[in-house]
Design an enzyme around this catalytic site. Structure first.
Site, mmCIF file in Angstrom:
data_model
loop_
_atom_site.group_PDB
_atom_site.id
_atom_site.type_symbol
_atom_site.label_atom_id
_atom_site.label_comp_id
_atom_site.label_asym_id
_atom_site.label_seq_id
_atom_site.Cartn_x
_atom_site.Cartn_y
_atom_site.Cartn_z
ATOM 1 N N ASP A 103 34.688 -21.153 27.161
ATOM 2 C CA ASP A 103 34.132 -21.492 28.479
ATOM 3 C C ASP A 103 32.992 -20.567 28.863
ATOM 4 O OD1 ASP A 103 37.074 -22.594 28.554
ATOM 5 O OD2 ASP A 103 35.838 -23.714 29.989
ATOM 6 N N GLN A 146 46.455 -29.819 27.921
ATOM 7 C CA GLN A 146 45.259 -30.360 27.257
ATOM 8 C C GLN A 146 45.517 -30.634 25.777
ATOM 9 O OE1 GLN A 146 45.198 -27.853 29.453
ATOM 10 N NE2 GLN A 146 43.310 -27.783 30.620
ATOM 11 N N ARG A 190 34.043 -25.218 39.787
ATOM 12 C CA ARG A 190 34.849 -24.431 38.842
ATOM 13 C C ARG A 190 34.016 -23.196 38.446
ATOM 14 N NH1 ARG A 190 38.154 -27.465 34.359
ATOM 15 N NH2 ARG A 190 39.463 -25.643 34.720
ATOM 16 N N ARG A 197 36.574 -32.576 32.223
ATOM 17 C CA ARG A 197 36.908 -31.190 31.947
ATOM 18 C C ARG A 197 36.335 -30.797 30.586
ATOM 19 N NH1 ARG A 197 39.454 -31.793 27.963
ATOM 20 N NH2 ARG A 197 39.439 -29.561 27.629
ATOM 21 N N GLY A 198 36.386 -29.470 30.310
ATOM 22 C CA GLY A 198 35.760 -28.968 29.096
ATOM 23 C C GLY A 198 34.357 -28.501 29.459
ATOM 24 N N ALA A 199 34.040 -27.275 29.062
ATOM 25 C CA ALA A 199 32.824 -26.631 29.555
ATOM 26 C C ALA A 199 31.540 -27.461 29.343
ATOM 27 C CB ALA A 199 32.698 -25.248 28.916
ATOM 28 N N ASN A 236 38.332 -18.375 27.414
ATOM 29 C CA ASN A 236 38.732 -19.737 27.037
ATOM 30 C C ASN A 236 40.085 -20.007 27.691
ATOM 31 O OD1 ASN A 236 38.163 -22.204 25.534
ATOM 32 N ND2 ASN A 236 39.903 -21.633 24.240
ATOM 33 N N LYS A 237 40.593 -21.176 27.489
ATOM 34 C CA LYS A 237 41.841 -21.585 28.134
ATOM 35 C C LYS A 237 42.928 -20.528 27.974
ATOM 36 C CE LYS A 237 42.450 -24.464 30.105
ATOM 37 N NZ LYS A 237 42.324 -24.383 31.583
HETATM 38 O O1 MRU Z 1 40.359 -26.197 32.159
HETATM 39 P P1 MRU Z 1 39.655 -26.976 31.084
HETATM 40 O O2 MRU Z 1 40.502 -28.044 30.496
HETATM 41 O O3 MRU Z 1 38.295 -27.470 31.527
HETATM 42 O O4 MRU Z 1 39.417 -25.893 29.956
HETATM 43 C C1 MRU Z 1 38.780 -26.274 28.790
HETATM 44 C C2 MRU Z 1 38.772 -25.218 27.760
HETATM 45 O O5 MRU Z 1 39.219 -24.113 27.955
HETATM 46 C C3 MRU Z 1 38.077 -25.551 26.483
HETATM 47 O O6 MRU Z 1 38.687 -24.906 25.417
HETATM 48 C C4 MRU Z 1 36.625 -25.082 26.588
HETATM 49 O O7 MRU Z 1 36.029 -25.622 27.736
HETATM 50 C C5 MRU Z 1 35.841 -25.434 25.406
HETATM 51 S S1 MRU Z 1 35.500 -27.170 25.394
HETATM 52 C C6 MRU Z 1 34.467 -27.518 24.127
#
Ligand code: MRU
Length: 339
Positions: A238, A198, A88, A51-53, A248-249
């Site tokens: 994201d 997270q 996703r 996970r994480g963009a 973002n999240k």
């Molecule tokens: O749903 P996730 O855990 O993949 O979401 C991640 C986020 O929102 C992060 O803040 C974002 O991807 C930046 S990661 C460097």
């Protein structure tokens, strides 16, 4: 020995396959999952083992290479891209990486595609690590500007925008690590990040790195800002639209509103691969809605958006590998970045 101290990446090549740190097992267990084909890569992204963009983008790139090793035809290429793109929707790094892969291989002889794809995936992964190191360097200047000589600089973050969310270094946390490395006393407020928590991943990796931090419930952020216990907020992204609106999240927007109300700078740290210049504003960003079961214990109707959009006017600046930019600078800079 800690993973960070050993410089162990979250994504590693392993012969014709890849190993990824399984984030669904953290913080209880440090386990690497072996991804061997498009299906295992797609499942790992969808189920958030990865996970994480930025990390999603790099992992998907290797998925394309593994898929082409099994079948290098045009039909197969399109199928691979479709399967991975459907995992996703919000993180643009995924779609950016898939487009890089398509452009790299589509005009090649099928027999040459798998090898070229593997090298391109490696380039994307290495580029992410390099970009994030530069984000740390540029962010360090900001940290110095906001430092309060009499006590530790107090950073608030949300979700996990650390090394776990990237190939290496992190984005928001790359800035924190750069400050720590430079000997600047820093403390991080880590919000839990309901419903997937997270924040526990962030706490885990900060503990590994020896960075002082405190976990808070998401709802405690406003109180801390009101009490002047936060010097700046740094989050990841994201997808950043051309006007600077930032997905973002979920929960990021509320932090940005509270920061604005209390005059606290709110920065977004993101590599250029997270900027979607084809998307004029945040209204064009698709927000992923995840399953109701993620809200544990709910026995009623559930709405579970995974992300929200922070309007550009709430963002003090974007910390990128090319430097720090105000939202209004994104579109003009983009022409230079893409040149
Ligand atoms: O749903 P996730 O855990 O993949 O979401 C991640 C986020 O929102 C992060 O803040 C974002 O991807 C930046 S990661 C460097």
């Amino acid at each position: 020995m800690r993973l960070q101290a050993r410089g162990v990446r979250t994504l590693q090549e392993d012969g014709n396959c890849i190993l990824v740190l399984d984030q669904t097992q953290l913080p209880q267990k440090v386990v690497f999952a072996r991804l061997t084909d498009v299906q295992t890569v797609a499942a790992a992204i969808r189920d958030m083992q990865v996970r994480g963009a930025p990390l999603i983008g790099a992992t998907a790139a290797y998925g394309v290479a593994m898929g082409l090793a099994a079948d290098n035809s045009d039909t197969s290429l399109q199928h691979i891209l479709d399967v991975l793109a459907a995992t996703r929707p919000t993180a643009v790094n995924l779609h950016w990486a898939l487009e890089c892969m398509r452009q790299t291989v589509c005009s090649l002889e099928p027999a040459c595609r798998a090898d070229a794809a593997w090298l391109e995936a490696r380039r994307i992964a290495d580029e992410d690590a390099t970009a994030n190191a530069l984000i740390g360097k540029h962010g360090l200047e900001l940290m110095r500007a906001h430092a309060n000589g009499s006590r530790d600089i107090q950073v608030m973050t949300h979700c996990n925008a650390g090394r776990l969310a990237t190939v290496e270094h992190g984005t928001a946390l790359a800035v924190v690590y750069a400050a720590q490395y430079a000997g600047m006393p820093v403390h991080v407020w880590v919000s839990e990040t309901r419903p997937r928590n997270q924040g526990l991943l962030t706490a885990w990796e900060l503990a590994e790195a020896g960075v002082p931090h405190t976990l808070i419930a998401d709802n405690a952020a406003g109180l801390l800002m009101m009490q002047a216990r936060v010097d700046l907020v740094i989050v990841g992204a994201d997808r950043v639209a051309a006007n600077g609106d930032t997905a973002n999240k979920v929960g990021t927007y509320l932090k940005a509103l509270a920061a604005k109300a209390h005059g606290i700078p709110f920065y977004v740290a993101a590599p250029i691969s997270s900027f979607d210049l084809n998307c004029p504003s945040g209204t064009g960003i698709q927000i992923e809605e995840r399953m109701s079961a993620e809200l544990t214990g709910a026995t009623t109707a559930v709405f579970n958006p995974a992300f929200d959009v922070t309007p550009a006017e709430l963002v003090s600046g974007f910390i990128t590998e090319r430097g720090v930019f105000a939202p209004y600078q994104i579109a003009p800079q983009a022409a230079l970045w893409k040149a």
